[in-house]
Design a protein around this motif. Structure first.
Motif, PDB file in Angstrom:
ATOM      1  N   THR A  22      34.749  94.809  34.752  1.00 21.43           N
ATOM      2  CA  THR A  22      33.789  95.796  34.285  1.00 21.43           C
ATOM      3  C   THR A  22      33.200  95.382  32.946  1.00 21.43           C
ATOM      4  OG1 THR A  22      33.457  98.127  33.695  1.00 21.43           O
ATOM      5  CG2 THR A  22      35.633  97.211  33.232  1.00 21.43           C
ATOM      6  N   GLN A  34      34.527 104.601  37.885  1.00 22.63           N
ATOM      7  CA  GLN A  34      33.620 105.414  38.695  1.00 22.63           C
ATOM      8  C   GLN A  34      32.796 104.511  39.608  1.00 22.63           C
ATOM      9  OE1 GLN A  34      33.712 108.770  38.571  1.00 22.63           O
ATOM     10  NE2 GLN A  34      35.363 108.511  37.100  1.00 22.63           N
ATOM     11  N   PRO A  35      32.671 104.851  40.894  1.00 23.15           N
ATOM     12  CA  PRO A  35      31.839 104.050  41.799  1.00 23.15           C
ATOM     13  C   PRO A  35      30.378 104.094  41.360  1.00 23.15           C
ATOM     14  CG  PRO A  35      33.159 105.645  43.019  1.00 23.15           C
ATOM     15  CD  PRO A  35      33.298 105.972  41.566  1.00 23.15           C
ATOM     16  N   LYS A  36      29.811 102.918  41.078  1.00 19.94           N
ATOM     17  CA  LYS A  36      28.419 102.834  40.648  1.00 19.94           C
ATOM     18  C   LYS A  36      27.715 101.612  41.231  1.00 19.94           C
ATOM     19  CE  LYS A  36      29.138 105.168  36.276  1.00 19.94           C
ATOM     20  NZ  LYS A  36      29.134 105.064  34.833  1.00 19.94           N
ATOM     21  N   GLY A  37      28.452 100.561  41.519  1.00 18.17           N
ATOM     22  CA  GLY A  37      27.832  99.285  41.837  1.00 18.17           C
ATOM     23  C   GLY A  37      27.468  99.092  43.290  1.00 18.17           C
ATOM     24  N   ARG A  38      26.691  98.034  43.513  1.00 19.88           N
ATOM     25  CA  ARG A  38      26.338  97.573  44.852  1.00 19.88           C
ATOM     26  C   ARG A  38      26.980  96.206  45.051  1.00 19.88           C
ATOM     27  NH1 ARG A  38      21.444  99.644  47.216  1.00 19.88           N
ATOM     28  NH2 ARG A  38      20.616 101.307  45.925  1.00 19.88           N
ATOM     29  N   SER A  49      27.089 102.077  49.047  1.00 24.89           N
ATOM     30  CA  SER A  49      26.886 102.297  47.618  1.00 24.89           C
ATOM     31  C   SER A  49      26.798 103.790  47.359  1.00 24.89           C
ATOM     32  CB  SER A  49      25.597 101.624  47.159  1.00 24.89           C
ATOM     33  OG  SER A  49      25.714 100.230  47.279  1.00 24.89           O
ATOM     34  N   PRO A  50      27.207 104.267  46.229  1.00 26.54           N
ATOM     35  CA  PRO A  50      27.858 103.490  45.174  1.00 26.54           C
ATOM     36  C   PRO A  50      29.301 103.152  45.538  1.00 26.54           C
ATOM     37  CG  PRO A  50      27.814 105.788  44.560  1.00 26.54           C
ATOM     38  CD  PRO A  50      27.075 105.676  45.873  1.00 26.54           C
ATOM     39  N   ARG A 101      35.105 103.608  47.588  1.00 24.59           N
ATOM     40  CA  ARG A 101      34.036 104.553  47.267  1.00 24.59           C
ATOM     41  C   ARG A 101      34.506 105.734  46.427  1.00 24.59           C
ATOM     42  NH1 ARG A 101      29.822 105.640  51.757  1.00 24.59           N
ATOM     43  NH2 ARG A 101      28.795 106.279  49.863  1.00 24.59           N
TER      44      ARG A 101
END
Length: 114
Positions: A22, A34-38, A49-50, A101
């Motif tokens: 990160t 926190q799930p945010k990325g692709r 995503s996310p 997720r």
């Protein structure tokens, strides 16, 4: 998490440890992940995503953390997590990936210091 708890998790988890890189380590240590990325794979499929991306290779996670731009009040870093839910994706070179997720709470991971 104390050293004995971490050792027990390492012993009982056949699929761990997993690493996440990160660019926002300060935030992760305060709020969790926190799930945010692709995530894109070589065959050009995209994970839902996310999401949070984890790898079996700590060097790969470190590379991801340092290639992403950090805000001035942040720093890159790598965390280690055990017992993730999901199906590991086997890469051609032996590494494994897993996409999650759901948020990962702060008490579920530890920072990896090289």
């Amino acid at each position: 998490m104390n050293p004995m708890e971490m050792a027990w998790r390492l012993l009982k988890s056949p699929e761990g440890p997993w690493y996440h890189g990160t660019s926002r380590m300060n935030q992760a240590m305060q709020e969790g992940l926190q799930p945010k990325g692709r995530v894109r794979y070589p065959d050009n499929t995209q994970a839902p995503s996310p999401a949070l991306f984890f790898t079996s290779d700590p060097r790969e996670a470190r590379g991801f953390a340092t290639q992403s731009k950090s805000r001035p009040d942040e720093r890159p870093g790598v965390v280690r997590v055990q017992n993730l839910e999901g199906t590991p994706i086997k890469m051609g070179d032996g590494r494994r990936h897993i996409v999650v997720r759901k948020p990962i709470l702060r008490d579920r991971f530890e920072e990896v210091n090289d």
